[in-house]
Design an enzyme around this catalytic site. Sequence first.
Site, PDB file in Angstrom:
ATOM      1  N   ASP A   1     -10.449  -0.502   3.849  1.00 39.96           N
ATOM      2  CA  ASP A   1      -8.652  -0.342   4.347  1.00 39.96           C
ATOM      3  C   ASP A   1      -9.106  -1.278   5.228  1.00 39.96           C
ATOM      4  OD1 ASP A   1      -6.390  -2.054   5.438  1.00 39.96           O
ATOM      5  OD2 ASP A   1      -5.825  -0.070   3.906  1.00 39.96           O
TER       6      ASP A   1
ATOM      7  N   ASP B   1      -7.347  -2.077  -0.347  1.00 36.89           N
ATOM      8  CA  ASP B   1      -6.693  -2.817   0.250  1.00 36.89           C
ATOM      9  C   ASP B   1      -7.065  -4.444   0.466  1.00 36.89           C
ATOM     10  OD1 ASP B   1      -5.425  -4.169   2.373  1.00 36.89           O
ATOM     11  OD2 ASP B   1      -4.248  -2.348   3.481  1.00 36.89           O
TER      12      ASP B   1
ATOM     13  N   HIS C   1      -7.485  -1.386   7.433  1.00 42.34           N
ATOM     14  CA  HIS C   1      -6.783  -0.464   8.696  1.00 42.34           C
ATOM     15  C   HIS C   1      -6.240   1.221   7.684  1.00 42.34           C
ATOM     16  CE1 HIS C   1      -4.312  -4.161   8.308  1.00 42.34           C
ATOM     17  NE2 HIS C   1      -4.199  -3.933   9.011  1.00 42.34           N
TER      18      HIS C   1
ATOM     19  N   ASP D   1      -4.007   3.427   7.776  1.00 43.56           N
ATOM     20  CA  ASP D   1      -2.661   3.915   7.305  1.00 43.56           C
ATOM     21  C   ASP D   1      -2.290   5.514   7.676  1.00 43.56           C
ATOM     22  OD1 ASP D   1      -2.829   1.125   6.547  1.00 43.56           O
ATOM     23  OD2 ASP D   1      -3.581   1.813   4.722  1.00 43.56           O
TER      24      ASP D   1
ATOM     25  N   ASP E   1      -6.906  -6.355   1.966  1.00 40.63           N
ATOM     26  CA  ASP E   1      -7.392  -6.805   3.289  1.00 40.63           C
ATOM     27  C   ASP E   1      -8.641  -6.067   4.077  1.00 40.63           C
ATOM     28  OD1 ASP E   1      -6.572  -4.192   4.775  1.00 40.63           O
ATOM     29  OD2 ASP E   1      -3.986  -4.787   5.046  1.00 40.63           O
TER      30      ASP E   1
ATOM     31  N   HIS F   1       0.632  -1.300   0.271  1.00 43.43           N
ATOM     32  CA  HIS F   1       0.317   0.079   0.165  1.00 43.43           C
ATOM     33  C   HIS F   1       0.632   1.264   0.594  1.00 43.43           C
ATOM     34  CE1 HIS F   1      -4.746   0.933   1.182  1.00 43.43           C
ATOM     35  NE2 HIS F   1      -3.662   1.868  -0.411  1.00 43.43           N
TER      36      HIS F   1
ATOM     37  N   GLU G   1      -1.568  -4.893  -1.937  1.00 45.10           N
ATOM     38  CA  GLU G   1      -2.041  -5.780  -0.827  1.00 45.10           C
ATOM     39  C   GLU G   1      -2.109  -7.077  -1.491  1.00 45.10           C
ATOM     40  OE1 GLU G   1       0.015  -5.444   2.401  1.00 45.10           O
ATOM     41  OE2 GLU G   1       0.233  -3.218   1.746  1.00 45.10           O
TER      42      GLU G   1
ATOM     43  N   HIS H   1       3.660   0.782   4.600  1.00 41.94           N
ATOM     44  CA  HIS H   1       2.554   0.566   4.442  1.00 41.94           C
ATOM     45  C   HIS H   1       1.258   0.646   5.378  1.00 41.94           C
ATOM     46  CE1 HIS H   1       1.158  -4.184   5.922  1.00 41.94           C
ATOM     47  NE2 HIS H   1       2.778  -2.948   6.484  1.00 41.94           N
TER      48      HIS H   1
HETATM   49  N1  LIG Z   1      -1.344  -1.444   3.966  1.00 37.30           N
HETATM   50  C1  LIG Z   1      -1.121  -1.970   5.249  1.00 37.30           C
HETATM   51  N2  LIG Z   1      -1.876  -3.039   5.645  1.00 37.30           N
HETATM   52  N3  LIG Z   1      -1.291  -1.416   6.395  1.00 37.30           N
HETATM   53  C2  LIG Z   1      -1.380  -2.494   7.549  1.00 37.30           C
HETATM   54  C3  LIG Z   1      -0.999  -1.470   8.532  1.00 37.30           C
HETATM   55  C4  LIG Z   1       0.068  -1.525   9.942  1.00 37.30           C
HETATM   56  C5  LIG Z   1      -0.020  -1.266  10.862  1.00 37.30           C
HETATM   57  N4  LIG Z   1      -0.715   0.005  11.601  1.00 37.30           N
HETATM   58  C6  LIG Z   1       1.371  -0.455  10.324  1.00 37.30           C
HETATM   59  O1  LIG Z   1       1.408   0.740  10.589  1.00 37.30           O
HETATM   60  O2  LIG Z   1       2.832  -1.840  10.938  1.00 37.30           O
HETATM   61 MN   LIG Z   2      -3.801  -0.323   3.784  1.00 34.15          MN
HETATM   62 MN   LIG Z   3      -4.580  -3.238   5.543  1.00 28.33          MN
END
Ligand SMILES: NC(=[NH2+])NCCC[C@H](N)C(=O)O
Ligand SMILES: [Mn+2]
Ligand SMILES: [Mn+2]
Length: 311
Positions: free
Chosen positions: A135, A238, A137, A139, A240, A113, A283, A152
């Site tokens: 997402d 994303d 998350h 980010d 996920d 990402h 991702e 990411h």
């Molecule tokens: N694009 C993603 N899958 N991001 C996941 C981030 C996970 C966590 N918040 C980190 O900063 O490490």
């Molecule tokens: Mn993401």
């Molecule tokens: Mn994510």
Amino acid sequence: MSENGTFEPNQRSIRVIGAPTDYGQDRRGVDMGPSAIRYGGLSDRLAEAGVATEDAGDLLVPRAEERDPDYRTPSQGKARFLRETEDVCTRLRGEVRESLADGHTPLVLGGDHSIAIGTVAGAAADADIGAIWFDAHADLNTPTTTPSGNVHGMPLAALLGVDEWAGVDWANAPSLSRENVAIVGLRSVDDDERDLIAESEISAYTMSDIDRRGLADVVSDALDVATDGTDGYHVSLDLDWLDPTIAPGVGTPVRGGVTYREAHHSMEQVAEDGGMRSMELVEVNPTLDQHNETAELAVELAASAFGKRIL
Ligand SMILES: NC(=[NH2+])NCCC[C@H](N)C(=O)O
Ligand SMILES: [Mn+2]
Ligand SMILES: [Mn+2]
């Protein structure tokens, strides 16, 4: 409407751009995402959606073996591979900007990402855009707040110019303004991200909101946020975002994601709205996948976002 249930060719033409990076996180294989997505039937499914598509190929991204794993940009905290990410994103920004100038809708294939920094910087170069961030998350980390060092987990903060991301030229920060950003599907948020969401105007819709209100209602709010006073919006998908039972091929899976039908319906809402200016699929990691099903799902969802319908 044609006999096989798809729309007649619509006005759009898509330019596919691959960004095969794995710098933004620590599981190898996500750099094979663009191949897996193309192999998953991208051009056929987009043709069925009635859109003209051209493929610009992949950006050149040096292999992990060619780079220094201990490299840190000293002034930018704990972020790993920031120099490499900057290099890829700067080139991607140029490609995306040029695609739009040529009248194409960029569809960027990741890669992790972190590439969103380049995609959105390019998409925002000549327009005021909003963004919908599908997402698990947020980010929203910075090189200081990151718990992992993984870029990411930072692209949205970079694009909004949060803290030390402010004024970072390769992100064109700020490329986005907080009142036009909606995050949909949140279920894994770090403490500093939570604080930022609480004190800012970013619209963040959690899985609990989706449980309570239904995803269709949430996405319709997100579309209002992303279109309010803008020239259109970017969709960052994303994989996920989806539940890991249907999208296992991702590096940071989180249980309790959206379902297959919910996801399609969201993309159908995007298509119906018509205001999407750029999209990216990120991702997808085929080394963690089951028979390429996550890449195939990414392809199907892109087709829905570009206008494929059941009837
Ligand atoms: N694009 C993603 N899958 N991001 C996941 C981030 C996970 C966590 N918040 C980190 O900063 O490490
Ligand atoms: Mn993401
Ligand atoms: Mn994510």
